[in-house]
Design a protein around this motif. Structure first.
Motif, PDB file in Angstrom:
ATOM      1  N   LYS A 167      13.282   4.759   7.970  1.00  0.00           N
ATOM      2  CA  LYS A 167      14.688   5.145   7.814  1.00  0.00           C
ATOM      3  C   LYS A 167      14.970   6.525   8.404  1.00  0.00           C
ATOM      4  O   LYS A 167      16.077   6.794   8.872  1.00  0.00           O
ATOM      5  N   GLY A 186      22.041   8.738   5.977  1.00  0.00           N
ATOM      6  CA  GLY A 186      22.839   8.850   7.193  1.00  0.00           C
ATOM      7  C   GLY A 186      23.636  10.126   7.329  1.00  0.00           C
ATOM      8  O   GLY A 186      24.618  10.176   8.076  1.00  0.00           O
ATOM      9  N   ARG A 211      28.831   3.245   3.595  1.00  0.00           N
ATOM     10  CA  ARG A 211      28.644   2.568   4.883  1.00  0.00           C
ATOM     11  C   ARG A 211      27.407   3.115   5.604  1.00  0.00           C
ATOM     12  O   ARG A 211      26.584   2.346   6.118  1.00  0.00           O
ATOM     13  N   LEU A 212      27.263   4.448   5.621  1.00  0.00           N
ATOM     14  CA  LEU A 212      26.097   5.057   6.275  1.00  0.00           C
ATOM     15  C   LEU A 212      24.802   4.653   5.580  1.00  0.00           C
ATOM     16  O   LEU A 212      23.787   4.376   6.235  1.00  0.00           O
ATOM     17  N   ARG A 221      24.294   1.903   3.900  1.00  0.00           N
ATOM     18  CA  ARG A 221      24.044   0.489   4.194  1.00  0.00           C
ATOM     19  C   ARG A 221      23.514   0.309   5.610  1.00  0.00           C
ATOM     20  O   ARG A 221      22.572  -0.460   5.839  1.00  0.00           O
ATOM     21  N   GLU A 222      24.114   1.024   6.566  1.00  0.00           N
ATOM     22  CA  GLU A 222      23.663   0.916   7.960  1.00  0.00           C
ATOM     23  C   GLU A 222      22.231   1.396   8.111  1.00  0.00           C
ATOM     24  O   GLU A 222      21.441   0.817   8.864  1.00  0.00           O
ATOM     25  N   GLU A 223      21.893   2.472   7.410  1.00  0.00           N
ATOM     26  CA  GLU A 223      20.524   3.003   7.436  1.00  0.00           C
ATOM     27  C   GLU A 223      19.535   1.955   6.936  1.00  0.00           C
ATOM     28  O   GLU A 223      18.489   1.716   7.551  1.00  0.00           O
ATOM     29  N   GLU A 244      20.037  -1.305   6.836  1.00  0.00           N
ATOM     30  CA  GLU A 244      20.023  -2.448   7.761  1.00  0.00           C
ATOM     31  C   GLU A 244      19.152  -2.166   8.979  1.00  0.00           C
ATOM     32  O   GLU A 244      18.421  -3.052   9.438  1.00  0.00           O
ATOM     33  N   ARG A 245      19.225  -0.935   9.512  1.00  0.00           N
ATOM     34  CA  ARG A 245      18.380  -0.574  10.661  1.00  0.00           C
ATOM     35  C   ARG A 245      16.907  -0.658  10.281  1.00  0.00           C
ATOM     36  O   ARG A 245      16.077  -1.149  11.052  1.00  0.00           O
ATOM     37  N   ASP A 261      15.920  -4.310   9.973  1.00  0.00           N
ATOM     38  CA  ASP A 261      15.793  -4.927  11.305  1.00  0.00           C
ATOM     39  C   ASP A 261      14.463  -4.576  11.949  1.00  0.00           C
ATOM     40  O   ASP A 261      13.807  -5.430  12.554  1.00  0.00           O
TER      41      ASP A 261
END
Length: 630
Positions: free
Chosen positions: A166, A278, A533-534, A536-538, A540-541, A544
């Motif tokens: 992360k 994030g 949002r940040l 969650r995106e962190e 998700e990355r 992935d």
């Protein structure tokens, strides 16, 4: 900066220490930073690459001897060539593996700092990426012992290295003086395919296989975003040690082509440095991180990413409160120069500046989980607003008093001369007083203290009025009683008007508070949505990258490792869901607490409003009674 400076040096006792002058440079950088750090064995040409990233031929120290030229970590801050409003921070680190130092722990600390501080980590080596080259990157296997994600309050034995992905930087392996053909199984391979082939794991469970696989597994796990550049000899091999003294025209076109590709890749693909959840890192924030990490390592403790974020949030949130207050103060100070003003004008500017101050706070603050710092900002702004209202009232009072003094000059002179001490003098006095009041109302009708000052003025004049009334021989006793009652009714009427004006101003203030709270709640919601949002995106990355790693393991036949990753990913999902749920709950509580403070403030003003209304009603009842008598 026109040249690099030393950021982290080695003290007399071998401990790392931060250079305050370099921190001061970082503290002046308010914009986001892309941090590129280069690490590698000493005398492998790291500094040359960093100078090229700075788009300079010279800058970072270059040497042509077997000694390690760079000591500690040097920094060069330049404008980012492709990202407007961003600063590129280049970190050139001391060469690893210098036998003269005789302290492998020092090399590990330098490597860890490069990982912690950078958003892109360049590992520089020479020759090929063979087993020896991978083994020389042994420091990556020590990261789990040298860096922690979660705070010390958590389970100290828990392995949180799965979360490194992360926060860790993207990874570039720069292979210098590469002379081999890039072929795999007889087929041409790209630089990245060459890197992945070199990091390929072996099957088996023997100690030798495990030792072979360990650094490769760590690189794959911790640095899922990997890129490779293979640089040919810059010119004839005999001249490579004098690279810094060569004219660019003497360098081979192949070397320059790879160097340009490397620089363009860094410029376009390197991201702004982020913290946990994030959070964007500015130069100012980076300066605090440098100090915290170096102090922690020098004390013998293990740097913790979560603790760093908590410590940073305290520093930044306190500064955010001061910054927000300064925005409000500077705006109101300009408004103060125009005092006295109508209440609606002061309230309107207060709302605008309060909104701007909150926006300024929100822009800099993060992790204000209990809303403590936002509450501090609110309370300080409200105190300042009350102070400015008081100053505006005082200015209004002075203006109204000066106006009445000017308008009543003739009356004052007549009183001195005894003009009203004659039959019919009372009616003359009342006529003059009526004219003064009429002119005053025409000129002071918008002043916030107009009614209060007029009430006080009429009370003062009533003393003189009574004396003139009693001395007026033209009036009968009955007429004197009637006129006295009429005067009392007039005074009571003015007192009621003064209280009604206070009531109107209170209602106006309550409306201003309601609108300010609505805007504050809107900004809080936007801030909270952005932070979630940040976060969650962190997550998700990170997920992935784990899915890609698992797919790669399955493709290469490591089913058992891939199955273990499935369990790890399920736990990872659970932790992320729990973290997001906790964050949402914290935000909900923060909104609730803010609303509660607003409701308490409104309740106090409502209580004050009720008391004023009751007083007005009582006075109106007295006024009605007086009219009946008349």
């Amino acid at each position: 900066m026109d040249k690099p400076v030393c950021l982290i040096d080695t003290g007399s006792e071998g401990k790392l220490c931060v250079q305050e002058s370099a921190l001061q440079i970082l503290q002046q950088i308010q914009e986001p930073v892309v941090v590129v750090a280069v690490v590698g064995l000493y005398r492998t040409g790291k500094s040359y690459l960093m100078n090229r990233l700075a788009r300079k031929q010279t800058g970072f120290a270059l040497g042509s001897t077997i000694e390690s030229k760079t000591k500690g970590i040097w920094m060069w801050c330049v404008s980012h060539p492709t990202k407007a409003g961003t600063t590129l921070v280049l970190l050139d680190t001391e060469g690893l593996g210098d036998v003269e130092k005789g302290d492998s722990k020092h090399d590990t600390n330098i490597f860890c700092l490069a990982v912690l501080l950078s958003s892109t980590l360049v590992y520089n080596s020479r020759g090929t990426i063979d087993n020896r080259a991978v083994e020389e990157l042994q420091y990556v296997t020590e990261l789990t012992e040298c860096i922690k994600v979660k705070s010390s309050d958590a389970d100290e034995d828990a392995d949180d290295s799965s979360e490194f992905v992360k926060f860790f930087p993207s990874f570039i392996w720069a292979v210098r003086d590469f002379t081999l053909e890039r072929k795999i199984d007889g087929k041409d391979a790209t630089e990245n395919e060459y890197l992945e082939f070199a990091l390929k794991l072996k099957h088996g469970t023997s100690k030798k296989v495990m030792e072979f696989n360990l650094p490769r597994e760590c690189i794959q796990k911790f640095f899922p975003s990997r890129t490779c550049f293979t640089f040919p000899f810059p010119t004839a091999p005999k001249n490579v040690s004098r690279l810094e003294s060569l004219d660019p025209a003497d360098l081979s076109s192949e070397f320059l082509e790879v160097t340009d590709r490397f620089c363009n890749f860094v410029f376009h693909e390197s991201h702004v440095k982020k913290l946990k959840d994030g959070i964007t890192v500015t130069g100012r924030v980076l300066s605090h991180l440098v100090k915290m990490y170096v102090d922690t390592i020098s004390s013998g403790a293990v740097p913790c990413l979560e603790n760093a974020v908590i410590a940073m949030s305290m520093i930044e949130n306190e500064a955010a409160v001061k910054e927000g207050l300064q925005v409000y103060k500077s705006g109101m100070k300009k408004l103060k120069d125009s005092f006295p003003l109508e209440l609606k004008d002061v309230s309107s500017e207060h709302q605008r500046l309060s909104s701007t101050a909150t926006q300024t706070f929100m822009k800099r603050s993060f992790r204000d989980t209990d809303g403590k710092y936002l509450k501090s900002l609110e309370e300080n702004i409200n105190k300042l607003f009350d102070g400015y209202l008081c100053q505006n009232e005082q200015a209004s009072k002075r203006r109204c008093e000066d106006l009445l003094s000017s308008l009543s000059e003739t009356m004052t002179e007549k009183l001195k001369q005894g003009f009203y001490a004659k039959p019919g003098g009372y009616d003359l006095f009342c006529k003059d007083l009526e004219d003064i009041v009429k002119n005053y109302k025409n000129q002071a009708n918008k002043e916030v203290k107009a009614e209060d000052v007029l009430e006080e003025f009429l009370k003062q004049k009533s003393v003189e009025s009574k004396a003139i009334l009693q001395a007026d021989k033209k009036l009968t006793e009955k007429e004197k009683i009637i006129k006295e009652e009429t005067e009392k009714a007039t005074l009571l009427k003015q007192e009621i008007k003064a209280k009604e004006e206070k009531q109107r101003q209170l209602e106006e203030k309550m409306e201003a508070e309601r609108r300010s709270n609505e805007e504050r709640m809107r900004q809080m919601k936007v801030k909270m949505d952005e932070e979630i949002r940040l976060q969650r995106e962190e997550a998700e990355r990170a997920m992935d990258s784990k899915l890609r790693e698992q797919a790669d393991l399955l493709e290469k036949g490591f089913k058992e490792k891939a199955d273990r990753m499935s369990q790890e990913m399920e736990e990872f999902k659970r932790q992320n869901a729990e973290a997001e749920s906790n964050r949402a709950r914290e935000f909900a509580e923060m909104l609730e607490n803010s609303n509660k403070r607003h409701e308490e403030s409104m309740a106090m003003m409502m209580q004050q409003s009720r008391q004023q209304m009751e007083a007005i009603q009582r006075m109106n009842a007295r006024s009605s009674g007086g009219c009946c008598i008349l």
